[in-house]
Design an enzyme around this catalytic site. Structure first.
Site, PDB file in Angstrom:
ATOM      1  N   GLU A  87     -48.980 -38.383  19.323  1.00 52.41           N
ATOM      2  CA  GLU A  87     -48.391 -37.219  19.995  1.00 52.41           C
ATOM      3  C   GLU A  87     -47.264 -36.652  19.144  1.00 52.41           C
ATOM      4  O   GLU A  87     -46.540 -35.766  19.585  1.00 52.41           O
ATOM      5  CB  GLU A  87     -47.897 -37.572  21.388  1.00 52.41           C
ATOM      6  CG  GLU A  87     -46.845 -38.659  21.437  1.00 52.41           C
ATOM      7  CD  GLU A  87     -46.269 -38.827  22.819  1.00 52.41           C
ATOM      8  OE1 GLU A  87     -45.730 -37.860  23.347  1.00 52.41           O
ATOM      9  OE2 GLU A  87     -46.368 -39.939  23.355  1.00 52.41           O
ATOM     10  N   CYS A 119     -48.515 -40.827  25.453  1.00 50.15           N
ATOM     11  CA  CYS A 119     -48.666 -42.214  24.986  1.00 50.15           C
ATOM     12  C   CYS A 119     -50.011 -42.825  25.351  1.00 50.15           C
ATOM     13  O   CYS A 119     -50.259 -43.994  25.065  1.00 50.15           O
ATOM     14  CB  CYS A 119     -47.569 -43.084  25.586  1.00 50.15           C
ATOM     15  SG  CYS A 119     -45.931 -42.533  25.148  1.00 50.15           S
ATOM     16  N   HIS A 241     -47.656 -50.133  28.859  1.00 50.44           N
ATOM     17  CA  HIS A 241     -46.944 -49.228  27.960  1.00 50.44           C
ATOM     18  C   HIS A 241     -45.448 -49.514  28.098  1.00 50.44           C
ATOM     19  O   HIS A 241     -44.948 -49.643  29.223  1.00 50.44           O
ATOM     20  CB  HIS A 241     -47.258 -47.772  28.336  1.00 50.44           C
ATOM     21  CG  HIS A 241     -46.346 -46.787  27.677  1.00 50.44           C
ATOM     22  ND1 HIS A 241     -46.138 -46.788  26.317  1.00 50.44           N
ATOM     23  CD2 HIS A 241     -45.564 -45.797  28.187  1.00 50.44           C
ATOM     24  CE1 HIS A 241     -45.277 -45.825  26.011  1.00 50.44           C
ATOM     25  NE2 HIS A 241     -44.911 -45.213  27.129  1.00 50.44           N
TER      26      HIS A 241
HETATM   27  P1  HMG Z   1     -29.860 -43.430  31.822  1.00 50.93           P
HETATM   28  O1  HMG Z   1     -29.670 -42.443  32.893  1.00 50.93           O
HETATM   29  O2  HMG Z   1     -28.900 -43.388  30.701  1.00 50.93           O
HETATM   30  O3  HMG Z   1     -29.794 -44.899  32.313  1.00 50.93           O
HETATM   31  O4  HMG Z   1     -31.329 -43.246  31.273  1.00 50.93           O
HETATM   32  P2  HMG Z   1     -29.497 -45.501  33.779  1.00 50.93           P
HETATM   33  O5  HMG Z   1     -28.144 -45.091  34.211  1.00 50.93           O
HETATM   34  O6  HMG Z   1     -30.666 -45.265  34.677  1.00 50.93           O
HETATM   35  O7  HMG Z   1     -29.431 -47.046  33.370  1.00 50.93           O
HETATM   36  C1  HMG Z   1     -30.546 -47.691  32.870  1.00 50.93           C
HETATM   37  C2  HMG Z   1     -30.524 -49.117  33.392  1.00 50.93           C
HETATM   38  O8  HMG Z   1     -29.406 -49.804  32.803  1.00 50.93           O
HETATM   39  C3  HMG Z   1     -30.317 -49.207  34.912  1.00 50.93           C
HETATM   40  O9  HMG Z   1     -31.111 -50.284  35.344  1.00 50.93           O
HETATM   41  C4  HMG Z   1     -28.837 -49.554  35.036  1.00 50.93           C
HETATM   42  O10 HMG Z   1     -28.509 -50.243  36.251  1.00 50.93           O
HETATM   43  C5  HMG Z   1     -28.667 -50.461  33.830  1.00 50.93           C
HETATM   44  P3  HMG Z   1     -32.095 -50.103  36.621  1.00 50.93           P
HETATM   45  O11 HMG Z   1     -31.210 -49.883  37.783  1.00 50.93           O
HETATM   46  O12 HMG Z   1     -32.950 -48.905  36.341  1.00 50.93           O
HETATM   47  O13 HMG Z   1     -32.867 -51.382  36.634  1.00 50.93           O
HETATM   48  N1  HMG Z   1     -27.273 -50.595  33.344  1.00 50.93           N
HETATM   49  C6  HMG Z   1     -26.757 -51.761  32.921  1.00 50.93           C
HETATM   50  N2  HMG Z   1     -27.278 -53.008  32.857  1.00 50.93           N
HETATM   51  C7  HMG Z   1     -26.489 -53.994  32.371  1.00 50.93           C
HETATM   52  N3  HMG Z   1     -25.192 -53.800  31.947  1.00 50.93           N
HETATM   53  C8  HMG Z   1     -24.638 -52.571  31.999  1.00 50.93           C
HETATM   54  C9  HMG Z   1     -25.434 -51.480  32.513  1.00 50.93           C
HETATM   55  N4  HMG Z   1     -25.215 -50.161  32.687  1.00 50.93           N
HETATM   56  C10 HMG Z   1     -26.351 -49.628  33.204  1.00 50.93           C
HETATM   57  N5  HMG Z   1     -23.380 -52.397  31.566  1.00 50.93           N
HETATM   58  C11 HMG Z   1     -33.715 -43.354  31.087  1.00 50.93           C
HETATM   59  C12 HMG Z   1     -32.437 -44.144  31.363  1.00 50.93           C
HETATM   60  C13 HMG Z   1     -34.862 -44.352  30.970  1.00 50.93           C
HETATM   61  C14 HMG Z   1     -33.974 -42.400  32.259  1.00 50.93           C
HETATM   62  C15 HMG Z   1     -33.543 -42.560  29.771  1.00 50.93           C
HETATM   63  O14 HMG Z   1     -33.339 -43.435  28.708  1.00 50.93           O
HETATM   64  C16 HMG Z   1     -34.745 -41.671  29.460  1.00 50.93           C
HETATM   65  O15 HMG Z   1     -34.862 -40.556  29.950  1.00 50.93           O
HETATM   66  N6  HMG Z   1     -35.690 -42.169  28.586  1.00 50.93           N
HETATM   67  C17 HMG Z   1     -36.894 -41.420  28.205  1.00 50.93           C
HETATM   68  C18 HMG Z   1     -37.939 -41.380  29.307  1.00 50.93           C
HETATM   69  C19 HMG Z   1     -38.662 -42.692  29.513  1.00 50.93           C
HETATM   70  O16 HMG Z   1     -38.656 -43.564  28.673  1.00 50.93           O
HETATM   71  N7  HMG Z   1     -39.342 -42.796  30.665  1.00 50.93           N
HETATM   72  C20 HMG Z   1     -40.125 -43.976  30.962  1.00 50.93           C
HETATM   73  C21 HMG Z   1     -41.363 -43.657  31.822  1.00 50.93           C
HETATM   74  S1  HMG Z   1     -42.330 -42.309  31.137  1.00 50.93           S
HETATM   75  C22 HMG Z   1     -43.186 -43.035  29.810  1.00 50.93           C
HETATM   76  O17 HMG Z   1     -43.203 -44.208  29.643  1.00 50.93           O
HETATM   77  C23 HMG Z   1     -43.871 -42.089  28.864  1.00 50.93           C
HETATM   78  C24 HMG Z   1     -43.157 -41.872  27.545  1.00 50.93           C
HETATM   79  O18 HMG Z   1     -43.333 -42.991  26.690  1.00 50.93           O
HETATM   80  C25 HMG Z   1     -43.686 -40.588  26.872  1.00 50.93           C
HETATM   81  C26 HMG Z   1     -45.168 -40.461  26.639  1.00 50.93           C
HETATM   82  O19 HMG Z   1     -46.019 -40.819  27.440  1.00 50.93           O
HETATM   83  O20 HMG Z   1     -45.493 -39.852  25.612  1.00 50.93           O
HETATM   84  C27 HMG Z   1     -41.660 -41.677  27.718  1.00 50.93           C
END
Ligand code: HMG
Length: 397
Positions: A87, A119, A241
């Site tokens: 992609e 993906c 994935h």
């Molecule tokens: P964010 O808003 O910065 O993170 O973005 P958050 O505030 O949701 O925190 C992440 C986790 O860290 C949370 O855990 C927090 O509690 C924890 P959860 O509650 O979710 O279990 N946390 C901590 N843990 C320990 N110590 C600390 C601490 N602070 C916070 N001090 C987000 C996270 C994944 C949304 C962002 O990185 C993002 O947008 N990433 C890209 C999108 C993505 O990967 N999506 C996944 C599903 S879609 C997919 O897989 C397809 C894809 O590969 C594309 C394709 O298909 O081509 C993306």
């Protein structure tokens, strides 16, 4: 020629290898710039490092590096098809696989095509490959998944970048994994992640993407079961994935809960942990990620002979597929486990400033004619662009 017209031969993964970028950055470097605890990434996302390509690497050079040991081992006499899933394509028209075809010296009597659906597309490629081999078990198909994940700098998604390629040889009587015939599929038009033609980076609605992923996996699993797929309790390992490894843990807990599984959270997490070792250190490699999960599992200490592995493949936008396979006796002799681990350790550690410079250089290399500096230690390099023509060469040239 197929001499056995009455029973279907086993078809599956006969060989598998990977390549990644020449550099790695510890996510503590990004945590410093973002002003958060490194634990947010190490624990919260389940990621410790990201691969960063050198200035003269791209999806073609990584793909060729991943496929080279497979061609070296098996030759290309039986190879009829190359399916290149990505992609992060380098051209709107020409398949990245055609550049790779020349670098690897593959025969002209081979069809080459590129596939795209976020993906997910490497999984489509694997299924198409299995169908081609079932039609003529004398033929083999090379499936490539190669991607560089790029999000807007300083966005929450930036720590989930990465880069990697997996090459798989699909053949009859496979040495590593026999694919079972039941598969489950799911498609829904959802704007969780996409990359318009004008943008070098993906646009993402992070929270929506997590729920879209979980819904799609649930749908694909239900379809898999309705078409004769194994029960949840009959699966030994699950390869999801992994855009970040915690996502696989979340999705597995979600799927188990939706199915009313009695497995404890610890038991569920233990099913995922052996699949996370490579993705945790590479970052999101998009199409390659679910197959890096497989490779990490295969390279682990457990003897997997005869075990059933379920695959939960997800591509934003969104398409998901669930399928399964049985690990073949003697599979370890087809692996390159020590070399795989060494490849991850051999990457050069870069700091945040160098990483930002590499990203800036890569962005300009794609729009302007330029020579790329010699940096990579991989077997092939992206030499630059001349007259809008991308130049690739063996690194030894
Ligand atoms: P964010 O808003 O910065 O993170 O973005 P958050 O505030 O949701 O925190 C992440 C986790 O860290 C949370 O855990 C927090 O509690 C924890 P959860 O509650 O979710 O279990 N946390 C901590 N843990 C320990 N110590 C600390 C601490 N602070 C916070 N001090 C987000 C996270 C994944 C949304 C962002 O990185 C993002 O947008 N990433 C890209 C999108 C993505 O990967 N999506 C996944 C599903 S879609 C997919 O897989 C397809 C894809 O590969 C594309 C394709 O298909 O081509 C993306």
């Amino acid at each position: 020629m197929n001499t056995n017209q009455t029973s279907s031969p086993a078809v599956g993964i006969d060989d598998i290898a990977f390549a990644t970028g020449a550099n790695r950055i510890d996510l503590a470097e990004l945590a410093g710039r973002f002003g958060v605890e490194p634990a947010k990434y190490y624990v919260g996302l389940g990621q410790s490092e990201m691969s960063v390509p050198a200035a003269d690497e791209d999806i073609v050079t990584m793909a060729a590096a991943a496929a080279a040991p497979i061609i070296e081992r098996h030759g290309s006499d039986r190879l009829r098809t190359v399916l290149f899933a990505t992609e992060s394509g380098i051209d709107q028209s020409k398949s990245a696989g055609v550049y790779m075809h020349r670098l690897l010296g593959l025969p002209q009597a081979v069809r080459v095509v590129e596939l795209k659906q976020a993906c997910y597309s490497a999984t489509a490629a694997l299924q198409f490959a299995a169908a081609l081999v079932a039609r003529n078990p004398e033929e083999t198909v090379l499936v490539i998944a190669s991607d560089i994940a790029r999000y807007e700098l300083h966005s929450n998604a930036e720590p989930t970048q990465g880069a990697g390629a997996v090459a798989m040889l699909v053949a009859a009587d496979p040495a590593i994994l026999e694919l079972e015939t039941a598969t489950g599929v799911y498609t829904q038009d959802v704007m969780d992640f996409w990359r318009p033609n004008h943008s070098a980076t993906a646009i993402v609605d992070g929270k929506l993407s997590i729920s879209a992923y979980q819904d799609a996996i649930e749908g694909a699993w239900a379809d898999y079961r309705s078409r004769g797929g194994a029960d949840f309790s009959e699966v030994d390992h699950f390869c999801y994935h992994q855009p970040f490894t915690k996502m696989a843990i979340k999705a597995h807990r979600h799927l188990a809960k939706s199915l009313g599984s009695e497995r404890t959270q610890e038991e569920l997490d233990a099913q995922i942990e052996p699949t996370t070792g490579y993705n945790r250190r590479i970052g999101n490699s998009y199409t390659a990620s679910v197959y890096l999960a497989l490779l990490a599992l295969l390279d682990g200490d457990d003897d997997l002979t005869g075990r059933r592995i379920a695959f939960l493949s997800y591509g934003s936008g969104a398409v998901a597929e669930c399928f399964s396979g049985i690990v073949r006796p003697g599979y370890r002799s087809a692996l390159r486990s020590d070399a795989n681990r060494a490849q991850l350790d051999a990457r050069t550690v870069v700091d945040d400033a160098r990483y930002l410079q590499l990203l800036e250089d890569a962005a300009s290399a794609d729009v302007h004619d330029s020579d790329r500096p010699r940096e990579t230690g991989a077997p092939f390099r992206f030499a630059g662009v001349a007259g809008d023509r991308r130049q690739y060469e063996p690194t030894s040239a």
